[in-house]
Design a protein around this motif. Structure first.
Motif, PDB file in Angstrom:
ATOM      1  N   ASP A  86     -54.436   7.812  39.963  1.00 30.21           N
ATOM      2  CA  ASP A  86     -53.774   8.294  38.751  1.00 30.21           C
ATOM      3  C   ASP A  86     -52.857   7.226  38.164  1.00 30.21           C
ATOM      4  O   ASP A  86     -52.836   7.009  36.951  1.00 30.21           O
ATOM      5  CB  ASP A  86     -52.976   9.551  39.077  1.00 30.21           C
ATOM      6  N   ARG A  87     -52.095   6.539  39.015  1.00 31.28           N
ATOM      7  CA  ARG A  87     -51.189   5.500  38.509  1.00 31.28           C
ATOM      8  C   ARG A  87     -51.974   4.335  37.915  1.00 31.28           C
ATOM      9  O   ARG A  87     -51.587   3.763  36.885  1.00 31.28           O
ATOM     10  CB  ARG A  87     -50.287   4.999  39.631  1.00 31.28           C
ATOM     11  N   GLY A  88     -53.066   3.956  38.578  1.00 36.94           N
ATOM     12  CA  GLY A  88     -53.880   2.867  38.044  1.00 36.94           C
ATOM     13  C   GLY A  88     -54.576   3.250  36.758  1.00 36.94           C
ATOM     14  O   GLY A  88     -54.701   2.435  35.832  1.00 36.94           O
ATOM     15  N   ALA A  89     -55.019   4.509  36.672  1.00 34.12           N
ATOM     16  CA  ALA A  89     -55.745   4.954  35.481  1.00 34.12           C
ATOM     17  C   ALA A  89     -54.863   4.932  34.244  1.00 34.12           C
ATOM     18  O   ALA A  89     -55.281   4.491  33.166  1.00 34.12           O
ATOM     19  CB  ALA A  89     -56.302   6.359  35.706  1.00 34.12           C
ATOM     20  N   ILE A  90     -53.606   5.389  34.388  1.00 36.56           N
ATOM     21  CA  ILE A  90     -52.723   5.428  33.222  1.00 36.56           C
ATOM     22  C   ILE A  90     -52.284   4.025  32.809  1.00 36.56           C
ATOM     23  O   ILE A  90     -51.825   3.802  31.687  1.00 36.56           O
ATOM     24  CB  ILE A  90     -51.504   6.331  33.490  1.00 36.56           C
ATOM     25  N   ALA A  91     -52.416   3.054  33.706  1.00 33.04           N
ATOM     26  CA  ALA A  91     -52.086   1.663  33.359  1.00 33.04           C
ATOM     27  C   ALA A  91     -53.290   0.908  32.815  1.00 33.04           C
ATOM     28  O   ALA A  91     -53.129  -0.183  32.256  1.00 33.04           O
ATOM     29  CB  ALA A  91     -51.552   0.936  34.598  1.00 33.04           C
ATOM     30  N   SER A  92     -54.485   1.455  32.975  1.00 29.57           N
ATOM     31  CA  SER A  92     -55.700   0.744  32.538  1.00 29.57           C
ATOM     32  C   SER A  92     -55.796   0.701  31.022  1.00 29.57           C
ATOM     33  O   SER A  92     -55.250   1.558  30.317  1.00 29.57           O
ATOM     34  CB  SER A  92     -56.938   1.434  33.114  1.00 29.57           C
ATOM     35  N   ASN A  93     -56.503  -0.283  30.530  1.00 27.34           N
ATOM     36  CA  ASN A  93     -56.691  -0.401  29.081  1.00 27.34           C
ATOM     37  C   ASN A  93     -57.495   0.774  28.527  1.00 27.34           C
ATOM     38  O   ASN A  93     -57.323   1.159  27.368  1.00 27.34           O
ATOM     39  CB  ASN A  93     -57.396  -1.714  28.734  1.00 27.34           C
ATOM     40  N   GLY A  94     -58.373   1.345  29.342  1.00 26.74           N
ATOM     41  CA  GLY A  94     -59.180   2.459  28.872  1.00 26.74           C
ATOM     42  C   GLY A  94     -58.371   3.710  28.611  1.00 26.74           C
ATOM     43  O   GLY A  94     -58.616   4.418  27.637  1.00 26.74           O
ATOM     44  N   VAL A  95     -57.401   4.019  29.471  1.00 24.24           N
ATOM     45  CA  VAL A  95     -56.573   5.210  29.304  1.00 24.24           C
ATOM     46  C   VAL A  95     -55.295   4.880  28.531  1.00 24.24           C
ATOM     47  O   VAL A  95     -54.925   5.580  27.595  1.00 24.24           O
ATOM     48  CB  VAL A  95     -56.222   5.826  30.677  1.00 24.24           C
ATOM     49  N   ASN A  96     -54.625   3.809  28.922  1.00 21.42           N
ATOM     50  CA  ASN A  96     -53.387   3.428  28.251  1.00 21.42           C
ATOM     51  C   ASN A  96     -53.646   2.959  26.826  1.00 21.42           C
ATOM     52  O   ASN A  96     -52.937   3.324  25.903  1.00 21.42           O
ATOM     53  CB  ASN A  96     -52.678   2.340  29.058  1.00 21.42           C
ATOM     54  N   GLY A  97     -54.690   2.122  26.660  1.00 25.47           N
ATOM     55  CA  GLY A  97     -55.086   1.673  25.329  1.00 25.47           C
ATOM     56  C   GLY A  97     -54.144   0.660  24.717  1.00 25.47           C
ATOM     57  O   GLY A  97     -53.370  -0.006  25.412  1.00 25.47           O
ATOM     58  N   SER A  98     -54.188   0.569  23.396  1.00 28.68           N
ATOM     59  CA  SER A  98     -53.367  -0.408  22.672  1.00 28.68           C
ATOM     60  C   SER A  98     -53.133   0.085  21.252  1.00 28.68           C
ATOM     61  O   SER A  98     -53.818   0.981  20.760  1.00 28.68           O
ATOM     62  CB  SER A  98     -54.057  -1.776  22.643  1.00 28.68           C
ATOM     63  N   LEU A  99     -52.129  -0.503  20.595  1.00 33.26           N
ATOM     64  CA  LEU A  99     -51.817  -0.148  19.214  1.00 33.26           C
ATOM     65  C   LEU A  99     -52.852  -0.736  18.262  1.00 33.26           C
ATOM     66  O   LEU A  99     -53.505  -1.736  18.568  1.00 33.26           O
ATOM     67  CB  LEU A  99     -50.435  -0.669  18.839  1.00 33.26           C
ATOM     68  N   GLY A 100     -52.991  -0.115  17.097  1.00 27.33           N
ATOM     69  CA  GLY A 100     -53.868  -0.670  16.067  1.00 27.33           C
ATOM     70  C   GLY A 100     -53.287  -1.957  15.501  1.00 27.33           C
ATOM     71  O   GLY A 100     -52.066  -2.146  15.489  1.00 27.33           O
ATOM     72  N   THR A 101     -54.132  -2.851  15.070  1.00 28.70           N
ATOM     73  CA  THR A 101     -53.692  -4.145  14.528  1.00 28.70           C
ATOM     74  C   THR A 101     -54.335  -4.391  13.171  1.00 28.70           C
ATOM     75  O   THR A 101     -55.404  -3.851  12.861  1.00 28.70           O
ATOM     76  CB  THR A 101     -54.067  -5.293  15.474  1.00 28.70           C
ATOM     77  N   CYS A 102     -53.658  -5.204  12.380  1.00 25.18           N
ATOM     78  CA  CYS A 102     -54.177  -5.585  11.065  1.00 25.18           C
ATOM     79  C   CYS A 102     -54.072  -7.095  10.909  1.00 25.18           C
ATOM     80  O   CYS A 102     -53.051  -7.695  11.281  1.00 25.18           O
ATOM     81  CB  CYS A 102     -53.390  -4.901   9.947  1.00 25.18           C
ATOM     82  N   THR A 103     -55.097  -7.727  10.378  1.00 24.86           N
ATOM     83  CA  THR A 103     -55.102  -9.168  10.156  1.00 24.86           C
ATOM     84  C   THR A 103     -54.491  -9.479   8.792  1.00 24.86           C
ATOM     85  O   THR A 103     -54.178  -8.576   8.004  1.00 24.86           O
ATOM     86  CB  THR A 103     -56.532  -9.713  10.228  1.00 24.86           C
ATOM     87  N   ASP A 104     -54.334 -10.785   8.510  1.00 22.25           N
ATOM     88  CA  ASP A 104     -53.767 -11.198   7.229  1.00 22.25           C
ATOM     89  C   ASP A 104     -54.669 -10.810   6.058  1.00 22.25           C
ATOM     90  O   ASP A 104     -54.212 -10.682   4.919  1.00 22.25           O
ATOM     91  CB  ASP A 104     -53.552 -12.717   7.223  1.00 22.25           C
ATOM     92  N   SER A 105     -55.942 -10.653   6.345  1.00 16.57           N
ATOM     93  CA  SER A 105     -56.882 -10.277   5.284  1.00 16.57           C
ATOM     94  C   SER A 105     -57.034  -8.761   5.166  1.00 16.57           C
ATOM     95  O   SER A 105     -58.025  -8.262   4.622  1.00 16.57           O
ATOM     96  CB  SER A 105     -58.248 -10.905   5.548  1.00 16.57           C
ATOM     97  N   ASP A 106     -56.048  -8.021   5.714  1.00 18.13           N
ATOM     98  CA  ASP A 106     -56.004  -6.558   5.631  1.00 18.13           C
ATOM     99  C   ASP A 106     -57.187  -5.865   6.307  1.00 18.13           C
ATOM    100  O   ASP A 106     -57.619  -4.790   5.881  1.00 18.13           O
ATOM    101  CB  ASP A 106     -55.932  -6.106   4.163  1.00 18.13           C
ATOM    102  N   ILE A 107     -57.707  -6.498   7.345  1.00 16.81           N
ATOM    103  CA  ILE A 107     -58.744  -5.849   8.155  1.00 16.81           C
ATOM    104  C   ILE A 107     -58.040  -5.230   9.364  1.00 16.81           C
ATOM    105  O   ILE A 107     -57.449  -5.947  10.169  1.00 16.81           O
ATOM    106  CB  ILE A 107     -59.818  -6.864   8.615  1.00 16.81           C
ATOM    107  N   CYS A 108     -58.076  -3.935   9.462  1.00 20.38           N
ATOM    108  CA  CYS A 108     -57.327  -3.221  10.494  1.00 20.38           C
ATOM    109  C   CYS A 108     -58.257  -2.646  11.564  1.00 20.38           C
ATOM    110  O   CYS A 108     -59.382  -2.233  11.268  1.00 20.38           O
ATOM    111  CB  CYS A 108     -56.503  -2.086   9.883  1.00 20.38           C
ATOM    112  N   THR A 109     -57.744  -2.638  12.765  1.00 19.21           N
ATOM    113  CA  THR A 109     -58.458  -2.051  13.904  1.00 19.21           C
ATOM    114  C   THR A 109     -57.660  -0.858  14.414  1.00 19.21           C
ATOM    115  O   THR A 109     -56.447  -0.952  14.609  1.00 19.21           O
ATOM    116  CB  THR A 109     -58.620  -3.092  15.035  1.00 19.21           C
ATOM    117  N   ALA A 110     -58.332   0.248  14.628  1.00 18.10           N
ATOM    118  CA  ALA A 110     -57.655   1.462  15.069  1.00 18.10           C
ATOM    119  C   ALA A 110     -57.156   1.315  16.506  1.00 18.10           C
ATOM    120  O   ALA A 110     -57.759   0.603  17.319  1.00 18.10           O
ATOM    121  CB  ALA A 110     -58.600   2.656  14.965  1.00 18.10           C
ATOM    122  N   GLY A 111     -56.056   1.974  16.812  1.00 15.59           N
ATOM    123  CA  GLY A 111     -55.526   1.956  18.168  1.00 15.59           C
ATOM    124  C   GLY A 111     -56.398   2.760  19.115  1.00 15.59           C
ATOM    125  O   GLY A 111     -57.211   3.602  18.699  1.00 15.59           O
ATOM    126  N   THR A 112     -56.237   2.496  20.403  1.00 17.94           N
ATOM    127  CA  THR A 112     -57.045   3.185  21.404  1.00 17.94           C
ATOM    128  C   THR A 112     -56.156   3.793  22.488  1.00 17.94           C
ATOM    129  O   THR A 112     -55.009   3.387  22.668  1.00 17.94           O
ATOM    130  CB  THR A 112     -58.038   2.219  22.081  1.00 17.94           C
TER     131      THR A 112
END
Length: 544
Positions: free
Chosen positions: A57-83
């Motif tokens: 459980d502790r490892g799962a909540i720290a993993s990128n699959g469960v914990n995920g990441s914030l959405g990002t946007c490039t200078d050309s206004d191309i955005c990626t949704a958070g996970t």
């Protein structure tokens, strides 16, 4: 001959017939619980599986699959949704770090409580209660809808885990062969790194193929059978504590005594023609007993708190225990931050595309081999407190040097090789450090010793380390420097444990505890899982 038989018969008739209290006393003194279904090896396997699920459980909540990441946007206004959780709830790095440590709040509050309750409640049943709370809380995590709801559920996860963390190791220590105690503890604590590693992989796979919530559902399903087992199996006894069955026997004795006394009083009153007066007295007596029971409850709670504070003071003046825990705090500060931020650091420093799988693979192999090796090595050296401190200081110093050197290399393969060796050595501490916690105190103090150790290493170790490392990274914005600063804390840990070598450590495993039973009917067998072994009682029933 006939005269002799008549004399014997007359003598027997002259003797008083046994009253119910005598029968109850006989039962209390001779009754012994039937052997448990558990054998020592079965107990070890089951506890290892439970511990493994906790850390998955502790490892799962720290993993990128469960914990995920914030959405990002490039200078050309191309955005990626958070996970994952961070993307769905829009968490900052600080909030993300708090989420990883939230379960510690419940763990820290509940651990001393469960350890104290073990003095009066079956420790085995307490584990069942804790695992039930854990399962319920994990389901709550799967159903959470914002940062605060999942944080609250993570706190309840800690409450559920508290009973198991405090009581499992003493059970294992009781039933392990004398020459293999550290090895058995090593097998149990091997589940910490391997559970984290499996959690990385599990969370990554589930999070990438389904929703992150399903990872928690899977954990609850795995833990549910063990929670049920804690209630349906015959309770096991713990060295230095009352056996619950013997308490029931004493209750039967007290009830029988009261019944006999009441019967005698009633007969006496009838013979004097005072039955109505007796009823009035009985009513007054019952009213007095109710008030007395409330007073006794308050007094019992005060006594429990007083005994808890007294036991804590005993731990705080034990130099061996304090030095051991101080070294463990510094060690856990580093390991806690590694476990949470490791995949993200690896991804950012060495651009690992599968950081979860790589860190998970290294941790599971090095965690298993290192933890087992530490336990077997201490047993080979002869498991003493002094030898445990020697092993702790050496492996932490050398392992810390390898981990520090690993982050100095820019080549990913050089980093992985050195970091693997460092982790192999660092994880060898798990068996020896907990061996000291269990053997530097008296048997009845072991649950509290483990509980206070757990409280200390978390409240001063990995609870603040995850958010503090997040704050440090936000300030310097350089994962390599952050990792080097963090790794350097392993060196003070090695120095503290080195000091422990020169302390006079006494193994108190076989010492009598002041709370142990003095009534012979409550004496319990200290090796309850050895098949065919019966509980010994020194009190015998008097011949009529």
């Amino acid at each position: 001959m006939a005269q002799k038989e008549e004399a014997t018969k007359s003598s027997e008739e002259g003797k008083p017939k046994p009253r119910p209290v005598d029968t109850a006393m006989a039962i209390a003194s001779t009754a012994a619980p039937a052997p448990s279904w558990f054998t020592p090896k079965r107990l070890l396997v089951i506890f290892c599986l439970i511990n493994l699920i906790n850390y998955v459980d502790r490892g799962a909540i720290a993993s990128n699959g469960v914990n995920g990441s914030l959405g990002t946007c490039t200078d050309s206004d191309i955005c990626t949704a958070g996970t994952g959780i961070q993307g769905e709830f829009h968490l900052t790095n600080f909030q993300d770090g708090v989420l990883s440590s939230a379960f510690m709040v419940g763990l820290l509050i509940a651990s001393p409580i469960f350890a104290s309750l073990a003095q009066s409640v079956s420790p085995f049943r307490l584990i069942g209660v804790g695992l039930s709370v854990w399962t319920f809380a994990i389901v709550g995590c799967a159903c959470s809808f914002d940062f605060w709801s999942i944080t609250l559920c993570r706190m309840l996860v800690g409450v559920g885990e508290a009973s198991f963390i405090s009581l499992a190791a003493p059970f294992i220590d009781d039933n392990a062969p004398a020459a293999q105690k550290t090895a058995w503890l090593g097998m149990f604590y091997m589940c910490i790194p391997s559970g984290y590693a499996l959690g990385y992989v599990y969370g990554g796979v589930v999070g990438s193929h389904t929703k992150w919530r399903y990872a928690f559902v899977g954990e609850a399903i795995l833990m549910l059978p063990f929670a049920i087992l804690g209630f349906v199996m015959k309770p096991l006894q713990l060295k230095g504590f009352f056996h619950p069955e013997s308490k029931k026997a004493l209750t039967a004795v007290e009830t029988a005594v009261e019944e006999v006394q009441a019967s005698d009083t009633y007969d006496s009153d009838i013979s004097n023609g005072e039955h109505s007066s007796c009823s009035m007295k009985e009513h007054v007596r019952n009213s007095t007993l109710q008030k007395s029971s409330k007073s006794n409850l308050v007094s019992s709670i005060k006594n429990q708190i007083s005994r808890f504070l007294k036991d804590v003071r005993v731990l705080l003046v034990d130099k061996v225990y304090v030095v051991n825990v101080l070294g463990y705090i510094a060690y856990n500060f580093v390991i806690g931050a590694y476990s949470y931020w490791g995949p993200k650091a690896g991804y950012n420093i060495y651009h690992m595309t599968d950081a979860d799988l790589i860190f998970g693979g290294i941790t599971i192999v090095c965690g298993i081999l290192g933890t087992l090796a530490g336990g077997f090595l201490l047993d080979y050296m002869t498991n003493t407190i002094s030898n445990a401190f020697k092993l702790l200081s050496v492996v932490t110093l050398i392992g810390g040097a390898f981990c520090f050197g690993a982050f100095c290399f820019k080549n990913m393969y050089a980093f992985l090789a050195l970091f693997a060796i460092g982790e192999l050595l660092v994880f060898a501490t798990q068996g020896p450090v907990n061996y000291i916690n269990l053997h530097c105190v008296k048997p009845n103090m072991r649950p509290l010793s483990m509980a206070m150790s757990t409280v200390s290493i978390h409240i001063f170790g990995d609870v603040p380390s995850a958010p503090l490392v997040g704050v440090l990274q936000d300030a310097i914005n350089n994962w390599r420097k952050t990792a080097l600063i963090l790794t350097a804390i392993l060196f003070p840990s090695a120095v503290i444990w080195f000091i422990g070598i020169f302390l006079h450590g006494v193994d108190r495993f076989n010492e009598e505890s002041e709370h142990q039973v003095t009534i012979q009917t409550e004496r319990s067998n200290t090796t309850p899982l050895l098949e065919g072994k019966k509980i010994e009682t020194t009190e015998s029933v008097a011949e009529p």
